[in-house]
Design an enzyme around this catalytic site. Structure first.
Site, mmCIF file in Angstrom:
data_model
loop_
_atom_site.group_PDB
_atom_site.id
_atom_site.type_symbol
_atom_site.label_atom_id
_atom_site.label_comp_id
_atom_site.label_asym_id
_atom_site.label_seq_id
_atom_site.Cartn_x
_atom_site.Cartn_y
_atom_site.Cartn_z
ATOM 1 N N ASP A 101 0.835 -1.204 0.000
ATOM 2 C CA ASP A 101 0.000 0.000 0.000
ATOM 3 C C ASP A 101 0.871 1.255 0.000
ATOM 4 O O ASP A 101 0.358 2.369 -0.125
ATOM 5 C CB ASP A 101 -1.002 -0.004 1.148
ATOM 6 C CG ASP A 101 -0.349 -0.154 2.519
ATOM 7 O OD1 ASP A 101 0.889 -0.133 2.606
ATOM 8 O OD2 ASP A 101 -1.096 -0.303 3.503
ATOM 9 N N SER A 102 2.190 1.059 0.064
ATOM 10 C CA SER A 102 3.124 2.157 -0.191
ATOM 11 C C SER A 102 2.976 2.673 -1.622
ATOM 12 O O SER A 102 3.516 3.733 -1.973
ATOM 13 C CB SER A 102 4.567 1.713 0.056
ATOM 14 O OG SER A 102 4.856 0.492 -0.626
ATOM 15 N N ASP B 245 -1.035 -6.110 -0.592
ATOM 16 C CA ASP B 245 -1.567 -5.532 0.638
ATOM 17 C C ASP B 245 -3.073 -5.330 0.556
ATOM 18 O O ASP B 245 -3.589 -4.803 -0.446
ATOM 19 C CB ASP B 245 -0.931 -4.176 0.902
ATOM 20 C CG ASP B 245 0.305 -4.254 1.766
ATOM 21 O OD1 ASP B 245 0.536 -5.297 2.396
ATOM 22 O OD2 ASP B 245 1.056 -3.261 1.804
ATOM 23 N N LYS C 223 -1.603 -9.491 2.314
ATOM 24 C CA LYS C 223 -0.964 -9.099 3.562
ATOM 25 C C LYS C 223 -1.863 -8.109 4.295
ATOM 26 O O LYS C 223 -2.470 -7.232 3.670
ATOM 27 C CB LYS C 223 0.406 -8.461 3.311
ATOM 28 C CG LYS C 223 1.146 -8.060 4.601
ATOM 29 C CD LYS C 223 2.584 -7.660 4.342
ATOM 30 C CE LYS C 223 2.719 -6.290 3.721
ATOM 31 N NZ LYS C 223 2.268 -5.203 4.639
ATOM 32 N N GLU D 72 -2.217 -5.893 8.307
ATOM 33 C CA GLU D 72 -1.490 -5.443 9.483
ATOM 34 C C GLU D 72 -2.248 -5.776 10.763
ATOM 35 O O GLU D 72 -3.479 -5.687 10.815
ATOM 36 C CB GLU D 72 -1.265 -3.931 9.405
ATOM 37 C CG GLU D 72 -0.407 -3.514 8.217
ATOM 38 C CD GLU D 72 -0.182 -2.020 8.131
ATOM 39 O OE1 GLU D 72 0.511 -1.583 7.193
ATOM 40 O OE2 GLU D 72 -0.692 -1.283 9.012
ATOM 41 N N GLU E 49 8.307 -5.146 11.255
ATOM 42 C CA GLU E 49 8.790 -3.809 10.901
ATOM 43 C C GLU E 49 9.132 -3.004 12.147
ATOM 44 O O GLU E 49 8.327 -2.909 13.084
ATOM 45 C CB GLU E 49 7.748 -3.057 10.072
ATOM 46 C CG GLU E 49 8.229 -1.675 9.644
ATOM 47 C CD GLU E 49 7.391 -1.022 8.566
ATOM 48 O OE1 GLU E 49 7.718 0.112 8.173
ATOM 49 O OE2 GLU E 49 6.409 -1.645 8.114
#
Length: 266
Positions: free
Chosen positions: A47-48, A86, A115, A117, A183
């Site tokens: 999502d960056s 993501d 993915k 979080e 991270e």
């Protein structure tokens, strides 16, 4: 280990063998073909994408529709790499049903895994997606989608908070995740988690003893104006591109391009 197409069981075998896993972000066809050709094990459609490609200030600005488009571009051009996409902010927090439905969209676009979080708090969501037959890579420690709650990009797991990181790691593994990104986790904690878990750990700012490493490709290649302290720049691609564009502009303005060697001969 010669692998024609990286799959989840290959990642597990690489951990067992002690073979470091390489992972880079990718958002488009051109960079995907390059990274795939040189044998990068995993490509993350992160999502960056919001920051790197779309110019937003935060990863939370990108939605599922944009992620589907980027995932398709990467998946169509990755012949060997394991593609992870993501789930963007807002696409999995509301309900398990939403999480599964949006994960399905990314898998249909060509991803090998999704993915998301969160650790303990997202364990049941991970379980629901896994039960739908979809591979999940978890992400714990500093989680960019929660940057406002975490107070920005800060190391997670120092002091008394270390036990929470360990609990998060165990929870995502127990829920069925095939790997976990760590991270901004202190290196000793990341090392302990890597030893404890049976699934691979992928570090970013988490020291050298995780099972693999991931970087945002524009940071790695010198394309960013600023890089986090844990990033090593492996090439000045940004400067090379700037110089090439400047040389092109100069050649056009001086009318030295096109020349007799660069004409379309009808």
């Amino acid at each position: 280990m010669a692998i024609k197409r990286v799959r989840a069981h290959h990642l597990a075998q690489m951990k067992a063998d002690g073979t470091p896993i390489t992972m880079l972000t990718s958002y488009d066809a051109i960079t995907t073909r390059i990274f795939d050709e040189i044998g990068t094990d995993m490509l993350l459609v992160g999502d960056s994408y919001a920051n790197v490609m779309l110019g937003f200030d935060s990863t939370t600005s990108v939605g599922i529709d944009e992620m589907v488009v980027a995932t398709g571009a990467v998946a169509r051009n990755a012949k060997r790499a394991f593609v992870v996409a993501d789930l963007p902010f807002g696409s999995y927090e509301t309900s398990h049903e939403d999480a599964v439905a949006n994960a399905v969209k990314l898998i249909k676009a060509g991803a090998s895994a999704v993915k998301l979080e969160g650790g303990v708090r997202m364990a049941e969501t991970i379980r629901a997606i896994v039960n739908a037959g979809i591979n999940v890579v978890a992400h714990i420690g500093y989680t960019p989608q929660s940057e406002n709650a975490l107070g920005g990009p800060r190391v997670q797991g120092r002091g008394d908070a270390a036990e929470q990181i360990r609990q998060d790691a165990r929870a995502v593994q127990d829920a069925g995740a095939i790997a976990v990104v760590l991270e901004l986790v202190p290196a000793p904690i990341a090392t302990d988690i890597t030893r404890e878990l049976t699934i691979p750990t992928i570090g970013i700012g988490a020291g050298e003893h995780t099972d693999g490493q991931v970087l945002v490709w524009t940071d790695m290649a010198g394309m960013s104006d600023w890089q986090p302290s844990f990033v090593k720049v492996f090439g000045e691609v940004g400067m090379a591109l700037k110089n090439a564009a400047q040389a092109y502009n100069d050649a056009v303005r001086s009318r030295s391009f096109p020349d007799s060697d660069h004409r379309f001969n009808q």
